[in-house]
Structure formats: structure tokens, C-alpha cells
Design an enzyme around this catalytic site. Sequence first.
Site, PDB file in Angstrom:
ATOM      1  N   GLY A  90       0.799  -1.225   0.000  1.00  0.00           N
ATOM      2  CA  GLY A  90       0.000   0.000   0.000  1.00  0.00           C
ATOM      3  C   GLY A  90       0.828   1.270   0.000  1.00  0.00           C
ATOM      4  N   ILE A 138      11.357   4.708   6.773  1.00  0.00           N
ATOM      5  CA  ILE A 138      10.147   4.646   7.600  1.00  0.00           C
ATOM      6  C   ILE A 138       9.441   5.997   7.496  1.00  0.00           C
ATOM      7  CG2 ILE A 138       9.270   4.373   9.948  1.00  0.00           C
ATOM      8  CD1 ILE A 138      10.311   1.755   8.624  1.00  0.00           C
ATOM      9  N   THR A 192       3.051   5.003  13.316  1.00  0.00           N
ATOM     10  CA  THR A 192       2.208   3.993  12.661  1.00  0.00           C
ATOM     11  C   THR A 192       3.042   2.783  12.244  1.00  0.00           C
ATOM     12  OG1 THR A 192       2.422   5.208  10.591  1.00  0.00           O
ATOM     13  CG2 THR A 192       0.439   5.614  11.890  1.00  0.00           C
ATOM     14  N   LYS A 237      10.045   0.136   1.966  1.00  0.00           N
ATOM     15  CA  LYS A 237       9.524  -1.217   1.764  1.00  0.00           C
ATOM     16  C   LYS A 237       8.290  -1.408   2.655  1.00  0.00           C
ATOM     17  CE  LYS A 237      14.200  -3.078   1.021  1.00  0.00           C
ATOM     18  NZ  LYS A 237      15.285  -3.865   1.677  1.00  0.00           N
ATOM     19  N   GLY A 238       7.517  -2.434   2.347  1.00  0.00           N
ATOM     20  CA  GLY A 238       6.301  -2.667   3.114  1.00  0.00           C
ATOM     21  C   GLY A 238       6.597  -3.168   4.525  1.00  0.00           C
ATOM     22  N   GLY A 285       3.668  -4.066   6.610  1.00  0.00           N
ATOM     23  CA  GLY A 285       2.409  -4.593   7.139  1.00  0.00           C
ATOM     24  C   GLY A 285       2.501  -6.050   7.554  1.00  0.00           C
ATOM     25  N   GLU A 286       3.406  -6.788   6.947  1.00  0.00           N
ATOM     26  CA  GLU A 286       3.391  -8.231   7.168  1.00  0.00           C
ATOM     27  C   GLU A 286       4.662  -8.802   7.777  1.00  0.00           C
ATOM     28  OE1 GLU A 286       0.613  -9.987   3.807  1.00  0.00           O
ATOM     29  OE2 GLU A 286       1.590  -8.150   3.147  1.00  0.00           O
TER      30      GLU A 286
END
Lengths: 335, 696
Positions: free
Chosen positions: B509, B586, B591, B658-659, B661-662
Site C-alpha cells: 500500500g 520509515i 504507525t 519497503k512494506g 504490514g506483514e
Amino acid sequence: MIPFDYQRAQTPAAAAAAVAAHPRAAFLGGGTNLVDRMKLGVATPELLVDITHLDLDRIEELPDGTVRIGANVRNSDLAAHPLIRHRYPALSQALLSGASGQLRNTATTGGNLLQRTRCVYFQDTTTPCNKREPGSGCSALEGYTRYHALLGASEHCVATHPSDMAVAMSALDAVVTVQSPHGRRRIPLAELHRLPGDHPEHDTVLDHGDLITAVELPPSAMAARSRYRKVRDRASYAFALVSAAVALDLDGDHISDLRIALGGLAHKPWRALRAEEELRGGPATQEHFRAAAQAELAAARPLKGNAFKTDLARTTLASTLSDLAAPGPRHEEQR
Amino acid sequence: MSAPVHPRSAPTAPGRAIGADLPRVDARAKVTGTATYAFEYPVPHPAYLHPVQATIARGRLTRIDTTAAEALDGVRAVLWHGNAPRLRATDNAELAVLQSDQVFYRGQVVAAVIADTPEAARQAARLVRLDYDQQPHDVDLSPHRGDLYAPKDDHDQGDLEAAMAGAEHALDATYTTPMLHATPIEPHTTTAVWDDSGLTLYESTQGAHFARQELAPLLDLDPQRIQIIAPYVGGGFGSKGPLHAPTVLTVLAARAMFGRPVKLALTRRHMFDQVGYRSPTIQRIRLAANAQGRLSGIGMDATVQTARLAEFIEEATGPTESMYAAPHRHIALRAAELDAAVPGWIRGPGQCPGMFGPEVAMDELAQACGLDPIDLRLRNDPDHDPATGKPFSSRNLAACLREGARRFGWHDRDPAPGTRLVQGWYVGTGVAASRYPVVPPAGPSEATVRHLHDGHYEVHIGAADIGTGAWTVLTQIAADALGAGVQDVQVRIGDTALPEASVAGGSTGTMSWGSTIVAAARAFRDRHGTAPAPGAEASAPLPDNPATEQFAMAAFGAQFAEVHIHADTGEIRVPRLLGAFAAGRIINPRTARSQLIGGMTMGLSMALHEQSIMDPRFGHVVNCDLAEYHIATNADVADIQAHWIDEEDPHVNPLGAKGIGEIGIVGTAAAVANAAHHATGVRVRDLPLTLDHFLG
């Protein structure tokens, strides 16, 4: 959920009469279990008699030292009451180990005793269950049995009673007072719940229309040295795999008297009379504690998915006894 | 367009928004209860839907008797395959709800009641009588089944058997992870209105455009006649990524009730058979190493399940392909097609379960080699991506291991297992690596920048904030891209009336929407300069990044756990979890930390508790509520920390981000299992780490 009528009872006798008069009536206390079952289609009452406004919400000390707990006293209030915390610590601990803060704020003393098993098959109307639908069969026997019984079960039902509070009360020689349509009576708490036998649909010895009005805790010096140890799959908000309520009266290194009840192992709070007998009058040693636990669990009939609970029950009972006999740093195991 | 606008943020100086510790722009709306979720949208005179589910796992419906249900007060209709509106054929049979008499799994929706109240709908649903021609079902997952198939090509290199035979240290062990459910706190909900203007859906989804793209062909409707509105989502964890049957069911009901809105909120029990789950995995891991711990062979044979109704593959071999190099490798994925519900995305699909076996195996190998587990990983940290041979755009696993070790206090660790008994509890510590790839976004994105007046801007993109903080970080990215402060930028998301955006999935996202916003801001300045007129606007799509062809890209991390296990009862507690991550730039530390510790908490929950119990006799999950399906409670989560290292990656995207979330959920369970071994000497290879593993 099916449509239902709602009445607000004015007196315990009127509540009992109202429920007795309608075969599909039920008492409504905190509703934390009943309403869930109604949503699931497991309970289908056509009349709810609301008893929460009855004058049954006091905790009082009687002249002989008995502590009487009104059936409508909320679990949170009971756990926090100074009389309970000081004289019956196992009961306070048991209450606080059960459910969640929100549920304890709503659930009542009477309702806690009468909550029904959380056997996943009992709660699932698409699977056979003798407790929900007598004669349909027991899905748990060959199914998911982690929370199921080792002691006193039958071929018709291997469910466990989920209450923590009731286990502590059983060890504390509590007595339940009941208002029936015909009058009042008293039932020792240890005899309130029944084993499943051929009729698992009956959780207790109460008749339709019997209303629990109070639980009485007799005075007991031993109860001040009591404790509830609950072993579960997560640190909070989980039913007991195994629990032990123990009260101990020590005379030096000897046990002059004691009470033990076990939870998570049977269709009712399991008074461990065998272990009590083994230990009463004997020395308070690890060896004896282990032997007594061994003796109590000798009757265990584990199922495929819960054999580990036999060992777990033995070690839990033995370590609770020894912690209570010689409180030390190991007292902190619930961190 | 109904996408909400939030109060202006606390100001940042122009060009200084990225990196600022900005509170969520939607926080106030959420904590005051004024954020409107899909089920809550006020629509006139709604009807309510309740599904009727199959009680067999395989067969055919021979009769549906709706008489009693229809006779109930307030019931408007009972839909079933004989009277439901037709759908266009679809590749995804999971969505072909009420289109045939076939039953593919127990719990499949075979009818639905539409009524004036949710209570009447629910009561009537129980009164629908179903007769079946039942056939034997099969829900048993095993690596020994004869009908397993290979959903993707095997990765074979060298001769693993020979490497194993000739190795100083050879490990061959099998690990399992159970079926897991996403269980977001907000269940899947839909409010659907189908009238002359088309179809409007208030939907709890991770991607409004993605949902529309799936729905339009199914309904044979021009996408422009479908609007999907989803500003707030109460958690998704992947389960609200792709469309599931209940949304289609609600749309069918709205079609049947043309002009009258229809609402559906799944019950918690529905959440266990309607919206996907993580397949169980069985992972045979083989490792061959020399005396110094250098890997000569790596093997992974993973078995997962998919459904007879529709295919979804949990790509559990993904991490092993890229994690460590060896001259001899064999990596193979096999799938069994079962009479079960269709699996689906859950946070870190493939990566999360696929890291458990390998990272526990590395711990076992370290012990066999007499090496510190960090040292073993450092010795095998490759220069190039073992899967593709490409260089990494950045790979800072080593830095994460070192930084994590320093912060955790790893250096004086006694390696001997089962030797530290403190007040009745065995104490141990463990480590595991984390990795999450930079994956291409699932779909295109476009953003529009509009100058309102006096340096105030609106940025439009149909993105989704499912609790991730997207709303906030996109505001920060837009502010910097426009040289404005965050107080001067309003971002609008969560609506197909906005420019198309990719789904919130695969940790893409922030990268994809953020890069799109940067491109739109550049296009805006190119066209309108630094003194734009009120109303000036410009749009741009997500630019291609040629570097994705040249480099292997992934975020890395290292997770550390301290575990206490009760000596008598086997009860397990995790007083400390610490993660160190390298995930590029970041955007917002607040968040970001929330995302990382959220992932780690979910990983802890997977390690200790989570397990959907499939009863093979019936073919459904029996512990289908939150009292029985255990998720970590507050009491299970103690000191949990996420840190990150400064990582500059000039290739990954214009943001250098980079993402996140996971990656937090990947590797956590292995770290906990490794710590449990260090505490007790008991090696548990099957999740979850319940107390019975440690008894006796």
C-alpha cells in the site's frame, strides 16, 4: 433466536411460579450465557422471567458467621468483597480467573452456577449432542475433546462444567438455597450438579421452576488458607484445562483437615474425596501430595484428545497443595 | 463522493512530513465512534440478510423447503439456486453463490433469507429445510496422499540427496502449522443498494476498486454503474482483500429487492467458513552443512490444502527459495484438493507459515553444529538472491541480527537448553529471521492532486486504510511531494469515485499509493508550477520501476523472544519479544511501530494459541468462536518492542520504502519455539506451542 415473552418477577416465589407454569420458560440473570445460547439456537425459551430486579444482590454475614451471597450478586462484586477476599480467598481467585472483566461485571452468582457446558458440539446445532438433543448421540466422544471430562463421564456425554466459581464453592462446603414453587430448600453445592449418566440433558438436580436465591459459605478457619489454581491455554479468558481449589488446615507438619475440588475434569465440580481421605491426618509432604493426586486420578478415563490432562491434573493438584502448605517463591506461577 | 474529510493535522514544516511521528488523522473519528463502518451507513428502510448453510460437506441439494421460513412475519424472500438472480460465469467459483445445487463444503451458503429485521432473518434461516444427496467427503490433509499436485514448478539444483549423505551435519525433520483464521474485530459486512442509478455498496474491504473489478463481470454490469464506499475498515488481515461469497450474496439480495437496501453482517461463526483461512502446512525440511555450519544442501517439501470449490495456494515454499543459498537445493510445493472451504489471504500468506519450519530447522542445525544461531545465519547470509541470482536492492538481515542481539542482550546467552529454572519456571531465549518480499501491487493505481486555494491541496486516490495508518502516511507523502505541510493537505481514500488504487495487500500500500502520489505531485508541478490557480489539478499513474527487473527486493528482520515455561504444568509465557527490521525508509515511526508490533503480536498469538480445529467427520471447524479459537489476550502480550535500522534503498521505489504490514508476523513463531526449546530442551515442531508439549 425465536420470539419470546418477557416478564419481570416481583418476588422469588412469583419468579419460580412463573417459570414452573410454562414448560419453555427460563430465568434471566446476567444473560451472559443464556443469550448466547439463544442466538445459537441451542436455547429456545418462549418466556424469560427476569430476576435481576429481585432483592438478591447482597453479601451479608449471618450471626453464626455464615456468609450469604445473594444469587444476583455480580461476579466482579463477589470477587472484590472484603469478606470473600479475606475469609475465602480461593473463591475470589476463582472468580477473577474466569471469563473477562466485562462478563464478570454482568454475570451473576446464580447464573454462573447454572451456565452450561461450552462443549463445541453442544453449541453447534448441526452436530449430534445428547445434552442438547437427548438420544441424538455424543459427537465429542470421537471428536475434539481438549476441554472434556476424565472423571465421572458416561458413554452419553463427556462434557465438563465450565465454572471456576463453582469449583471453589464446592471446596468451601457451600450450600445453595433454592426457592421452588412449593417452598424453599437447601442443597449442598457439591450435590447441585450431577454426573451425566443416562441423562446428560440435566446439568443439576434442580427441577423446572427452581430458583437459586443464595449461596451460603459456612464459617471455616481452613478457608482462609485456600487457593484456586487454574491451568489454561492462554493467560486470560480461557476455560480451565484443569483447576484445583484447595483449603488446608495444618497442625505443624500435619494436615488436620482439608478440602479439594477439581475443575475442567468432570460434568460437575469434582470434590476430590479420595485425595482428601488420603491426606487427612497425614504429613504435609510432597510425597503424600503426589500420592493423593495419583489416587484421585486413578479413576481417570481419558479420551484420545485429552490424555495429557491426567498428568496435568496430578501435577496441578500436587503443586497447589505444596504451595499452600509452604508458600514460597513458587507462589507466583500465574505471572 | 462520500469519502470523509478529517480535521487538519498538527502542522509540519514544508518538506518535513516524512519521518514525523504524526498521530493518525482518523484517530479522533475512530475513538469517538463517529467513523462510519459499512454496516452502519444510514440507508432508508433496509432489509436484512441471513445465510442458510449446508450441513454436509459434499453432495447435491435435492430439495429446499422454504415454506415455514416464508410464513414467518417480516420475511420478504428466501433466495436459493432455483430463484436467485443469475450471475455471469466466473473463474472464481467461490463467488458463484446460489448458482447451482452442488455442495462443495460444509458451511457453504445454499440459501438466504431477506427480512425486515436481522432477528427474523436469522430465525427464518433455521426454518429452511434442506434435503441432500450426500456423498462421502474428504478433508484430511497429508503429505502421503496419492492425489497431491504441484501448483508451481519445483526448484531443483544440484543433488540434495547426495549432499545430505555426505554432510557432517544433516537434519531431516517435519514441521506443521495449523489452519488459522484472520478474525478481524469487524466482521465482513455489506450494505448494498441496487436501484435505477446502479449498485452502491458500503463494504468492509481492503480494496474498493479491486472489489468492483471482481463484481462487475460477475453481474454483467458496467463498472461505472457500481460504486463501492469503504473509508473505514475494522481490520482485514487479508481476509477482506479478495471478494468472498457473502458480498455477492448481499448484492444478489439487493438485486432481488430492487430499490430497497439490504444489509449483511456476518456472525463470528460465519467468519470461520465464509471468508478464507490460512491453509495448514506440513513442511519437511532438510539441511546439510559442514562442520563450520556452511549449508551445502537445503530442502523443503511443503504440503498445503486447497478446495474443490476453488483454488487458493498458500505458497509456503516462498521464503526458502530466497532465504539461504546452497549448491544443492530441492524446494517443492504440493497441494491437496479437499472438500473444505476455500483458503485465502491471511497476513503474510505463504511467507508466515513458510518461515516456521525453516527457521526452527536453522536453530536445530545451530545446536548440532555447536554454533550460536545468529552466527549460523550470518555464515549463510547470501550475496545474491538464491532464487533468481539477482543482486539484492538491499539486504540487511545481518544488521538486523546484530542490532536485535545488542538491544535484546543476547551476547552473554548460555546456549545449553533446559538449564535455567527460576522460581518454578524454565527460562529460555530464541531468535529467528524475518523476511517479506517487495511484491508487485495487485492492480494499477492513479492519484489526482488538486489545488483548492492558497496552498491547500486535496489528494484523491481510492486506497484503503484497514487500520494500517495509510491515511496518515499518504498525507505525509503528499505533503512532502508538494512541498507543503501536512496541515495543508487533505487525502481522500476508500471510494471507487476516487481514482483507481490497488488493493491493500502484500504490504504494497504505502509503496504503490505513495509512489503514485509522488508521481501525481510531480505532474502537478510540471503543469501548474509553484503558484497554481485554485482548482488546478493533475493526475498520474503509478510509474513503472525498471529496477524491479534488476534487483531482488525484500525487507528483512530478526526477532528475539524470551519464553518462560512452568516446570509443573507446561504453561508458557512470553515476557519479551523484540524485533529489529530493515524495511527501507520509515514514513511515520508511530504507525510503523504499530504495524510491526501488531504483526509480532499476531505472530505470538500464532505461536502460542491459534488453531482452527477441523472435525474430519463433519468437515467443518468446530472451535468457531472467540472463546474457543484463542487469540492472544492482553495478559499474553507483555514487553513487545519493534526497532528498525536506517536502510537506504535507492532502487525499491522513489520513496525508498519497503512494506511493513506483514514482516512483523514472519518468523515470530519460530523465535518463540526456539526460545521454548532453549528453556526446556523440548523441541516442538508443531504449532501452536500448547502446554501439553512440555508436560512430563
